[in-house]
Motif scaffolding. Structure first.
Motif, short mmCIF file in Angstrom:
data_model
loop_
_atom_site.label_atom_id
_atom_site.label_comp_id
_atom_site.label_asym_id
_atom_site.label_seq_id
_atom_site.Cartn_x
_atom_site.Cartn_y
_atom_site.Cartn_z
N VAL A 96 0.85 -1.18 0.00
CA VAL A 96 0.00 0.00 0.00
C VAL A 96 0.89 1.23 0.00
N LYS A 97 0.53 2.21 -0.80
CA LYS A 97 1.33 3.44 -0.86
C LYS A 97 1.23 4.19 0.45
N PRO A 98 2.29 4.90 0.86
CA PRO A 98 2.20 5.67 2.09
C PRO A 98 1.07 6.68 2.02
N GLU A 99 0.53 7.00 3.22
CA GLU A 99 -0.62 7.90 3.32
C GLU A 99 -0.42 9.19 2.55
N PRO A 126 -5.07 -4.05 -1.01
CA PRO A 126 -4.58 -5.43 -1.12
C PRO A 126 -4.91 -6.29 0.11
N ALA A 127 -4.93 -5.68 1.30
CA ALA A 127 -5.22 -6.48 2.51
C ALA A 127 -6.66 -6.98 2.50
N LYS A 128 -7.52 -6.34 1.74
CA LYS A 128 -8.93 -6.78 1.62
C LYS A 128 -9.17 -7.37 0.23
N LYS A 129 -8.11 -7.85 -0.39
CA LYS A 129 -8.21 -8.48 -1.71
C LYS A 129 -8.87 -7.54 -2.74
N ASN A 160 -3.66 -4.18 -6.95
CA ASN A 160 -2.42 -4.24 -6.17
C ASN A 160 -2.46 -5.48 -5.27
N GLY A 161 -1.35 -6.23 -5.20
CA GLY A 161 -1.30 -7.39 -4.30
C GLY A 161 -1.61 -8.69 -5.03
N VAL A 210 -5.23 -8.53 -15.35
CA VAL A 210 -5.78 -9.33 -14.25
C VAL A 210 -4.64 -10.09 -13.58
N ASN A 211 -4.14 -9.49 -12.49
CA ASN A 211 -2.93 -9.96 -11.82
C ASN A 211 -3.16 -11.14 -10.89
#
Ligand SMILES: CCCCCC/C=C/C(=O)SCCNC(=O)CCNC(=O)[C@H](O)C(C)(C)COP(=O)(O)OP(=O)(O)OC[C@H]1O[C@@H](n2cnc3c(N)ncnc32)[C@H](O)[C@@H]1OP(=O)(O)O
Length: 362
Positions: A96-99, A126-129, A160-161, A210-211
């Motif tokens: 995740v990009k910095p705030e 990414p943490a929540k898919k 991302n992720g 589609v990663n």
């Protein structure tokens, strides 16, 4: 008998802590621990257990009683820790990009960049898919509108992720407005229709990179893209019946056209999950790449495409798509209003409750 549609708002409120007088933002509500709050404000459970049919008070009493003799101060501290932890841990990931960067770009759920003639819209939870929140739908619409006017030749949507996207964020359904679940369903149907309209009307070539696995609405809208490149790790899953829901993203029209009615039915009615190779064989995916070289190969290809004359590409896209536009808008309107009803069904509400209470995953 109490129907699930009448019971659901009560269950939501018990689950989210509203009946325990918690006043928090919706994200925090969906995760906070109501017992700790009751302990923190009331002390140990000291009232008689409510009757079995007094559902709301019984749930509240059970939650309170489960804490036993936890000291009031500890409960308060646990509660505060949990709430602060939620705001700092949500979306935590090294990718995740910095705030500061996110704020700079103006998007909270996306990273949008424009270089080499390519505007890249990357879903960034990414943490929540990369589950799609109401905010993410709004931001994707904004990013598409901006991309349609910028000087890029092509536009890319990616994730991302490890996931492309797990589809609609099911906690979207926990934030019930004062007009109740009916108002929520109506607002969601309007948002869905606007969101899909943006893809139907997008003027430049649209490419999906589609990663990883793709679920629900992130799959259905692929029928509105010009090109879909997939990693061999990607899967394509539309579990609408499992969720008591129905197809969207114009897939009830585009999927049978792309893959034939029988294959479309397997996906859209029976929720058959396709591998990237299968999706490519069915025509939903343009080309599959080994995951190890996916990013390198795809971006090299896209950089070459982005150097082609942009006006010629736009005109060719219009010639391919324009004949269908009116039909696609009509299909989108019908799918959105059908879903508005589905979201109020017992089948759908039960499926969402099962996910939220961790009883079900796909
Ligand atoms: C305006 C409204 C328009 C609506 C349009 C209609 C759209 C319909 C659809 O898109 S239907 C598809 C809905 N999606 C799902 O049902 C997927 C639900 N998620 C899962 O089943 C799983 O999370 C998984 C299979 C995608 C991934 O499993 P796993 O690898 O084991 O990871 P986790 O489950 O631990 O996930 C990590 C973290 O993310 C949360 N999460 C993932 N997907 C969603 C989601 N779709 N909605 C809400 N939350 C999601 C998951 O709960 C975990 O959270 P946690 O770390 O526990 O806080």
């Amino acid at each position: 008998m109490l129907s699930i549609s009448r019971l659901l708002p009560c269950l939501y409120r018990v689950y989210t802590g509203e009946f325990l007088d918690i006043t928090l933002c919706s994200t925090v509500k969906a995760k906070s621990n109501p017992q700790d709050h009751a302990r923190a404000t009331e002390g140990p459970c000291n009232t008689p257990k409510p009757g079995v049919f007094d559902l709301i008070n019984k749930a509240k009493w059970d939650a309170w009683n489960a804490l036993g003799s936890l000291p009031k101060e500890t409960a308060r501290q646990n509660y505060v820790d949990l709430v602060s932890g939620l705001s700092s841990s949500s979306d935590s990931s090294s990718q995740v990009k910095p705030e500061a960067d996110r704020k700079q770009s103006g998007y909270e759920t996306l990273v949008v960049t424009s270089e080499d003639g390519i505007t890249k819209i990357m879903m960034n939870r990414p943490a929540k898919k990369n589950a799609m929140t109401m905010r993410m739908y709004e931001e994707i619409m904004l990013a598409l509108k901006a991309a349609s006017k910028d000087d890029s030749a092509i536009t890319v949507l990616t994730g991302n992720g490890d996931y492309y996207s797990s589809g609609n964020d099911l906690t979207n359904f926990t934030d019930i407005p004062s007009g109740g679940v009916e108002e929520k369903a109506k607002n969601s149907a309007i948002l869905l229709r606007d969101f899909v309209d943006c893809f139907i009307d997008f003027p430049k070539p649209l490419i999906a990179v589609v990663n990883g696995p793709a679920v629900g609405i992130s799959v259905t809208i692929l029928g509105l893209f010009e090109v879909v490149y997939a990693s061999d790790r990607a899967t394509f899953h539309t579990p609408f019946s499992h969720l008591g829901q129905s197809p969207e993203g114009c897939s009830s029209y585009t999927f049978p056209k792309i893959m034939g009615p029988a294959k479309a039915a397997e996906m859209l009615i029976f929720g058959k999950k396709l591998t990237a190779a299968e999706a490519c064989a069915q025509g939903l995916v343009t080309e599959v790449f080994p995951d190890s070289t996916f990013q390198k190969e795809v971006w090299t290809r896209l950089k070459a495409y982005s150097k082609l004359p942009p006006n010629a590409m736009r005109i060719s896209k219009q010639m391919i798509r324009n004949r269908e536009k009116e039909k696609l808008h009509a299909v989108n309107a019908e799918e959105s209003s059908t879903l508005q009803e589905r979201w109020l069904s017992d089948e759908c509400m039960n499926a969402i409750m099962n996910f939220l209470t961790r009883k079900a995953k796909l």
